[in-house]
Enzyme design. Structure first.
Site, PDB file in Angstrom:
ATOM      1  N   HIS A 111      -6.879   9.792  -1.770  1.00  0.00           N
ATOM      2  CA  HIS A 111      -6.592  10.321  -0.862  1.00  0.00           C
ATOM      3  C   HIS A 111      -7.179  10.395   0.212  1.00  0.00           C
ATOM      4  O   HIS A 111      -7.717  10.440   1.492  1.00  0.00           O
ATOM      5  CB  HIS A 111      -5.324  10.746  -0.045  1.00  0.00           C
ATOM      6  CG  HIS A 111      -4.234  10.394  -0.097  1.00  0.00           C
ATOM      7  ND1 HIS A 111      -2.533   9.767  -0.471  1.00  0.00           N
ATOM      8  CD2 HIS A 111      -4.267   9.777   1.684  1.00  0.00           C
ATOM      9  CE1 HIS A 111      -2.273   9.163   1.124  1.00  0.00           C
ATOM     10  NE2 HIS A 111      -3.342   9.292   1.890  1.00  0.00           N
TER      11      HIS A 111
ATOM     12  N   ASP B 272       0.702  -1.319   0.011  1.00  0.00           N
ATOM     13  CA  ASP B 272      -0.061   0.046  -0.149  1.00  0.00           C
ATOM     14  C   ASP B 272       0.872   1.235  -0.008  1.00  0.00           C
ATOM     15  O   ASP B 272       1.357   1.864   1.130  1.00  0.00           O
ATOM     16  CB  ASP B 272      -0.724   0.141   1.160  1.00  0.00           C
ATOM     17  CG  ASP B 272      -1.904   1.126   1.275  1.00  0.00           C
ATOM     18  OD1 ASP B 272      -2.982   1.326   0.080  1.00  0.00           O
ATOM     19  OD2 ASP B 272      -1.658   2.017   1.951  1.00  0.00           O
TER      20      ASP B 272
ATOM     21  N   TYR C  35       3.010   9.639  -0.634  1.00  0.00           N
ATOM     22  CA  TYR C  35       3.564   9.008   0.680  1.00  0.00           C
ATOM     23  C   TYR C  35       6.044   9.340  -0.820  1.00  0.00           C
ATOM     24  O   TYR C  35       6.751   8.848   0.215  1.00  0.00           O
ATOM     25  CB  TYR C  35       4.147   7.724   0.532  1.00  0.00           C
ATOM     26  CG  TYR C  35       2.934   7.004   0.962  1.00  0.00           C
ATOM     27  CD1 TYR C  35       2.240   8.060   1.769  1.00  0.00           C
ATOM     28  CD2 TYR C  35       2.321   5.524   0.807  1.00  0.00           C
ATOM     29  CE1 TYR C  35       0.946   7.987   1.949  1.00  0.00           C
ATOM     30  CE2 TYR C  35       1.352   5.499   1.788  1.00  0.00           C
ATOM     31  CZ  TYR C  35       0.448   6.524   2.408  1.00  0.00           C
ATOM     32  OH  TYR C  35      -0.619   6.428   2.354  1.00  0.00           O
TER      33      TYR C  35
ATOM     34  N   LYS D 270      -2.360   6.144  -4.095  1.00  0.00           N
ATOM     35  CA  LYS D 270      -3.478   7.079  -4.191  1.00  0.00           C
ATOM     36  C   LYS D 270      -3.552   8.786  -4.821  1.00  0.00           C
ATOM     37  O   LYS D 270      -1.683   9.020  -5.073  1.00  0.00           O
ATOM     38  CB  LYS D 270      -3.748   7.098  -2.653  1.00  0.00           C
ATOM     39  CG  LYS D 270      -3.925   5.986  -1.692  1.00  0.00           C
ATOM     40  CD  LYS D 270      -4.078   6.362   0.266  1.00  0.00           C
ATOM     41  CE  LYS D 270      -3.255   4.909   0.831  1.00  0.00           C
ATOM     42  NZ  LYS D 270      -1.879   4.123   0.499  1.00  0.00           N
TER      43      LYS D 270
END
Length: 283
Positions: free
Chosen positions: A113, A49, A54, A79
């Protein structure tokens, strides 16, 4: 409930299967992401994930392609960031994520997100996801951090003809932020519920209820929390950069919490450790 194993999956409304435990890489620095993701895949994880936010998507894809595990056996999520919640910006973000995942051919799941961007932005971003899904580069779509009012807004939009199906809803969920109302809404529609920060970012490990269950079952508090998540039907997404913990977080299929155990973790507390757009009435 049927016995669970590390190889168990849940079926999404899209028709695809999602492994019941995922490996999260939130706040995992890009320079170590490939290494720890390969370790997770070696340990037996088949669900990774990530997110555009990120900044480690390319490293996740690289780990998947280098792992030696057939691509078809690995489930990869990313996302659309909160900063890209409009039709055009979401399209850009999705295209960039697909480019970062070029070495693995397709993305199993893309989530919005957070419910930012206002109504027009949220709905536009969903339309971009639906269009991307039709190309086959994305297999399933869903949302993260959406409150019930956002979910109902989206459901009405889907039903108006734009289409798409919410396959997954991802939220911070643990005994101190159980979100029963949102979980009930999602489950009624057969949406898979994913739980991020299922270990409460290690801030509750000394709670007496957790310590008692850890001693009773000869398990760690983290393992009890993951088992709680699984027995509630959630798909937990533990994260770690420590090899021993990556392994420890998989050792949750050889014990079961009783109803009394589960009840002891009903805290009635609402104390998220992360952001909480789902409860932000201004969004």
């Amino acid at each position: 409930m049927a016995p669970l194993s590390f190889q168990s999956t849940q079926k999404m409304v899209s028709g695809y299967e999602i492994p019941v435990v995922g490996f999260g890489v939130y706040q995992t620095p890009p320079e170590v992401t490939e290494k720890v993701t390969i370790k997770a895949l070696e340990t037996g994880y088949r669900h990774i994930d990530s997110a555009k936010y990120y900044a480690n998507e390319a490293q996740c894809a690289e780990a998947i392609s280098k792992s030696g595990v057939p691509r078809s056996q690995i489930f990869y999520t990313t996302k659309v960031p909160a900063s890209h919640m409009s039709y055009e910006k979401a399209k850009e973000a999705i295209e960039a994520s697909i480019a970062d995942a070029a070495s693995i051919d397709y993305i199993d799941l893309v989530l919005l997100h957070a419910p930012f961007g206002g109504k027009e932005g949220r709905l536009g971003a969903w339309r971009a996801l639906v269009e991307a899904q039709k190309t086959g580069k994305i297999r399933s779509i869903g949302v993260s951090n959406y409150g019930i009012h956002h979910l109902e807004e989206l459901e009405a939009y889907i039903n108006s003809g734009v289409g798409g199906q919410i396959s997954v809803g991802q939220y911070e969920i643990h005994p101190w932020c159980a979100r029963e109302d949102i979980v009930a809404w999602l489950k009624k529609r057969n949406v898979v519920v994913e739980a991020y920060s299922p270990l409460v970012q290690a801030t509750r490990m000394n709670e007496s209820s957790l310590q008692n269950l850890a001693k009773k079952h000869n398990k760690t508090p983290a393992q009890v929390l993951l088992r709680w998540s699984l027995q509630n039907g959630h798909v937990p997404l533990p994260k770690s950069v420590t090899d021993s913990r990556i392994v420890e977080n998989t050792q949750v299929f050889d014990f079961e919490l009783s109803q009394q155990d589960m009840d002891s973790l009903k805290t009635g507390v609402y104390a998220p450790v992360c952001w909480d757009p789902a409860r932000d009435s201004h969004l």
